[in-house]
Design a protein around this motif. Structure first.
Motif, PDB file in Angstrom:
ATOM      1  N   ALA A  69       0.830  -1.207   0.000  1.00 40.97           N
ATOM      2  CA  ALA A  69       0.000   0.000   0.000  1.00 40.97           C
ATOM      3  C   ALA A  69       0.863   1.255   0.000  1.00 40.97           C
ATOM      4  O   ALA A  69       1.893   1.307   0.678  1.00 40.97           O
ATOM      5  CB  ALA A  69      -0.904  -0.006   1.230  1.00 40.97           C
ATOM      6  N   ASP A  70       0.428   2.248  -0.761  1.00 37.82           N
ATOM      7  CA  ASP A  70       1.107   3.548  -0.739  1.00 37.82           C
ATOM      8  C   ASP A  70       0.876   4.236   0.596  1.00 37.82           C
ATOM      9  O   ASP A  70       1.763   4.876   1.143  1.00 37.82           O
ATOM     10  CB  ASP A  70       0.601   4.435  -1.884  1.00 37.82           C
ATOM     11  CG  ASP A  70       0.979   3.868  -3.239  1.00 37.82           C
ATOM     12  OD1 ASP A  70       2.107   3.352  -3.378  1.00 37.82           O
ATOM     13  OD2 ASP A  70       0.150   3.938  -4.163  1.00 37.82           O
ATOM     14  N   ASP A  71      -0.346   4.107   1.135  1.00 31.12           N
ATOM     15  CA  ASP A  71      -0.712   4.693   2.425  1.00 31.12           C
ATOM     16  C   ASP A  71      -1.266   3.554   3.278  1.00 31.12           C
ATOM     17  O   ASP A  71      -2.439   3.183   3.168  1.00 31.12           O
ATOM     18  CB  ASP A  71      -1.757   5.788   2.212  1.00 31.12           C
ATOM     19  CG  ASP A  71      -2.184   6.482   3.492  1.00 31.12           C
ATOM     20  OD1 ASP A  71      -2.086   5.859   4.578  1.00 31.12           O
ATOM     21  OD2 ASP A  71      -2.619   7.638   3.410  1.00 31.12           O
ATOM     22  N   ALA A  72      -0.416   2.989   4.116  1.00 28.19           N
ATOM     23  CA  ALA A  72      -0.785   1.795   4.895  1.00 28.19           C
ATOM     24  C   ALA A  72      -1.988   2.050   5.799  1.00 28.19           C
ATOM     25  O   ALA A  72      -2.886   1.210   5.891  1.00 28.19           O
ATOM     26  CB  ALA A  72       0.411   1.298   5.705  1.00 28.19           C
ATOM     27  N   GLU A  73      -2.031   3.193   6.467  1.00 20.92           N
ATOM     28  CA  GLU A  73      -3.155   3.492   7.369  1.00 20.92           C
ATOM     29  C   GLU A  73      -4.475   3.557   6.595  1.00 20.92           C
ATOM     30  O   GLU A  73      -5.503   3.071   7.060  1.00 20.92           O
ATOM     31  CB  GLU A  73      -2.912   4.811   8.120  1.00 20.92           C
ATOM     32  CG  GLU A  73      -1.768   4.739   9.127  1.00 20.92           C
ATOM     33  CD  GLU A  73      -2.032   3.787  10.290  1.00 20.92           C
ATOM     34  OE1 GLU A  73      -3.198   3.482  10.602  1.00 20.92           O
ATOM     35  OE2 GLU A  73      -1.041   3.340  10.903  1.00 20.92           O
ATOM     36  N   ARG A  74      -4.437   4.143   5.405  1.00 19.07           N
ATOM     37  CA  ARG A  74      -5.638   4.222   4.564  1.00 19.07           C
ATOM     38  C   ARG A  74      -6.069   2.812   4.151  1.00 19.07           C
ATOM     39  O   ARG A  74      -7.256   2.481   4.175  1.00 19.07           O
ATOM     40  CB  ARG A  74      -5.351   5.082   3.334  1.00 19.07           C
ATOM     41  CG  ARG A  74      -6.536   5.229   2.396  1.00 19.07           C
ATOM     42  CD  ARG A  74      -6.220   6.143   1.231  1.00 19.07           C
ATOM     43  NE  ARG A  74      -5.139   5.580   0.411  1.00 19.07           N
ATOM     44  CZ  ARG A  74      -4.362   6.300  -0.376  1.00 19.07           C
ATOM     45  NH1 ARG A  74      -4.512   7.611  -0.477  1.00 19.07           N
ATOM     46  NH2 ARG A  74      -3.411   5.720  -1.094  1.00 19.07           N
ATOM     47  N   ALA A  75      -5.123   1.960   3.795  1.00 17.86           N
ATOM     48  CA  ALA A  75      -5.440   0.587   3.395  1.00 17.86           C
ATOM     49  C   ALA A  75      -6.004  -0.210   4.573  1.00 17.86           C
ATOM     50  O   ALA A  75      -6.941  -0.996   4.405  1.00 17.86           O
ATOM     51  CB  ALA A  75      -4.197  -0.101   2.832  1.00 17.86           C
ATOM     52  N   VAL A  76      -5.450   0.004   5.766  1.00 17.88           N
ATOM     53  CA  VAL A  76      -5.966  -0.672   6.967  1.00 17.88           C
ATOM     54  C   VAL A  76      -7.438  -0.312   7.154  1.00 17.88           C
ATOM     55  O   VAL A  76      -8.284  -1.190   7.371  1.00 17.88           O
ATOM     56  CB  VAL A  76      -5.141  -0.295   8.220  1.00 17.88           C
ATOM     57  CG1 VAL A  76      -5.861  -0.699   9.490  1.00 17.88           C
ATOM     58  CG2 VAL A  76      -3.756  -0.937   8.167  1.00 17.88           C
ATOM     59  N   LYS A  77      -7.771   0.963   7.058  1.00 14.04           N
ATOM     60  CA  LYS A  77      -9.167   1.401   7.212  1.00 14.04           C
ATOM     61  C   LYS A  77     -10.045   0.779   6.129  1.00 14.04           C
ATOM     62  O   LYS A  77     -11.155   0.310   6.407  1.00 14.04           O
ATOM     63  CB  LYS A  77      -9.254   2.925   7.141  1.00 14.04           C
ATOM     64  CG  LYS A  77      -8.715   3.613   8.364  1.00 14.04           C
ATOM     65  CD  LYS A  77      -8.780   5.128   8.218  1.00 14.04           C
ATOM     66  CE  LYS A  77      -8.027   5.790   9.358  1.00 14.04           C
ATOM     67  NZ  LYS A  77      -7.887   7.229   9.144  1.00 14.04           N
ATOM     68  N   PHE A  78      -9.544   0.765   4.883  1.00 12.26           N
ATOM     69  CA  PHE A  78     -10.318   0.219   3.771  1.00 12.26           C
ATOM     70  C   PHE A  78     -10.672  -1.249   4.011  1.00 12.26           C
ATOM     71  O   PHE A  78     -11.838  -1.634   3.968  1.00 12.26           O
ATOM     72  CB  PHE A  78      -9.532   0.367   2.463  1.00 12.26           C
ATOM     73  CG  PHE A  78     -10.177  -0.313   1.291  1.00 12.26           C
ATOM     74  CD1 PHE A  78     -11.202   0.306   0.594  1.00 12.26           C
ATOM     75  CD2 PHE A  78      -9.773  -1.575   0.884  1.00 12.26           C
ATOM     76  CE1 PHE A  78     -11.814  -0.319  -0.496  1.00 12.26           C
ATOM     77  CE2 PHE A  78     -10.371  -2.212  -0.198  1.00 12.26           C
ATOM     78  CZ  PHE A  78     -11.394  -1.575  -0.882  1.00 12.26           C
ATOM     79  N   TYR A  79      -9.676  -2.096   4.256  1.00 12.83           N
ATOM     80  CA  TYR A  79      -9.921  -3.532   4.404  1.00 12.83           C
ATOM     81  C   TYR A  79     -10.704  -3.851   5.674  1.00 12.83           C
ATOM     82  O   TYR A  79     -11.507  -4.787   5.696  1.00 12.83           O
ATOM     83  CB  TYR A  79      -8.602  -4.322   4.345  1.00 12.83           C
ATOM     84  CG  TYR A  79      -8.058  -4.394   2.944  1.00 12.83           C
ATOM     85  CD1 TYR A  79      -8.626  -5.241   2.006  1.00 12.83           C
ATOM     86  CD2 TYR A  79      -6.995  -3.589   2.542  1.00 12.83           C
ATOM     87  CE1 TYR A  79      -8.149  -5.298   0.700  1.00 12.83           C
ATOM     88  CE2 TYR A  79      -6.508  -3.639   1.241  1.00 12.83           C
ATOM     89  CZ  TYR A  79      -7.093  -4.494   0.329  1.00 12.83           C
ATOM     90  OH  TYR A  79      -6.622  -4.545  -0.953  1.00 12.83           O
ATOM     91  N   SER A  80     -10.516  -3.057   6.719  1.00 12.84           N
ATOM     92  CA  SER A  80     -11.285  -3.259   7.949  1.00 12.84           C
ATOM     93  C   SER A  80     -12.764  -2.961   7.718  1.00 12.84           C
ATOM     94  O   SER A  80     -13.636  -3.715   8.148  1.00 12.84           O
ATOM     95  CB  SER A  80     -10.761  -2.349   9.062  1.00 12.84           C
ATOM     96  OG  SER A  80      -9.458  -2.698   9.403  1.00 12.84           O
ATOM     97  N   LYS A  81     -13.031  -1.847   7.037  1.00  3.56           N
ATOM     98  CA  LYS A  81     -14.423  -1.447   6.819  1.00  3.56           C
ATOM     99  C   LYS A  81     -15.118  -2.291   5.756  1.00  3.56           C
ATOM    100  O   LYS A  81     -16.281  -2.649   5.905  1.00  3.56           O
ATOM    101  CB  LYS A  81     -14.486   0.030   6.435  1.00  3.56           C
ATOM    102  CG  LYS A  81     -14.193   0.951   7.600  1.00  3.56           C
ATOM    103  CD  LYS A  81     -14.283   2.408   7.201  1.00  3.56           C
ATOM    104  CE  LYS A  81     -13.994   3.293   8.410  1.00  3.56           C
ATOM    105  NZ  LYS A  81     -14.039   4.711   8.044  1.00  3.56           N
TER     106      LYS A  81
END
Length: 165
Positions: free
Chosen positions: A55-67
Motif C-alpha cells: 500500500a502507498d498509504d498503509a493506514e488508509r489501506a488498513v481502514k479500507f480492508y477493515s471497513k
C-alpha cells in the motif's frame, strides 16, 4: 395442472437419492485419492499460507480492508512497519499482512510454506525462476525469500523456525 402421483413422487425421490449417493461416493473417492497421494508420495504439497498487500498509504489501506471486509488488522511489534491481517476463523482462508509499498510495481504477494527455504530456492532457480530477495530471517517466525516465477509473478517462500534471528 396435473397432480403428481405417489409413484411419480417416489421415482423422483429415488433418482435424487441415487444422484446424491454418487456425489457422496465421488467426494469420498476424491478424499481417498488425495490421502493415497500423500501416503504414496510421502510428502505434503507446499501450500499458500500468507498474503501481503502493498500500500502507498498503509493506514488508509488498513481502514479500507477493515471497513469493507471486517478484517481485524493490528500493527506488528516487530522491527519494521507491518500490519497483521486476520481474515476470520473456521472456514477456508488464510491470513496475511499489509505493508508500505517498497517499489512502484509491488502488488499482492502470496507466500508458500516450505520445509526448507534453501532447498526450494534451488528448485526455483533450476526450473527457470529467479530469486528477487535472498533468504532472510523474520525474527521469531522463520526464514523467507521472495522469488519470481517464469511469468514474472513474485511470490514468497517461508520456512517456520521460531529461533530465526
Amino acid at each position: 395442472m396435473s397432480l403428481m402421483t405417489s409413484s411419480t413422487w417416489n421415482e423422483m425421490i429415488y433418482e435424487l437419492a441415487k444422484k446424491m449417493a454418487w456425489l457422496y461416493i465421488g467426494c469420498i473417492s476424491l478424499s481417498i485419492l488425495t490421502l493415497n497421494y500423500k501416503i504414496i508420495i510421502g510428502v505434503n504439497m507446499p501450500r499458500v499460507v500468507h498474503f501481503e498487500i502493498n500500500a502507498d498509504d498503509a493506514e488508509r489501506a488498513v481502514k479500507f480492508y477493515s471497513k469493507v471486509f471486517g478484517w481485524k488488522i493490528k500493527k506488528w511489534e516487530g522491527p519494521m512497519d507491518y500490519w497483521l491481517v486476520s481474515t476470520g476463523e473456521g472456514s477456508p482462508g488464510i491470513d496475511g499482512g499489509l505493508m508500505k509499498r517498497m517499489s512502484p510495481s509491488a502488488t499482492t504477494v502470496n507466500t508458500v510454506d516450505v520445509p526448507s527455504v534453501d532447498e526450494f530456492l534451488v528448485k526455483i532457480t533450476k526450473n527457470g525462476g529467479q530469486i528477487v530477495m535472498p533468504k532472510r530471517a523474520v525474527p521469531g517466525v522463520g526464514w523467507m525469500a521472495y522469488c519470481q516465477d517464469t511469468e514474472g509473478n513474485v511470490f514468497g517462500i517461508m520456512q517456520e523456525d521460531s529461533s530465526a534471528r
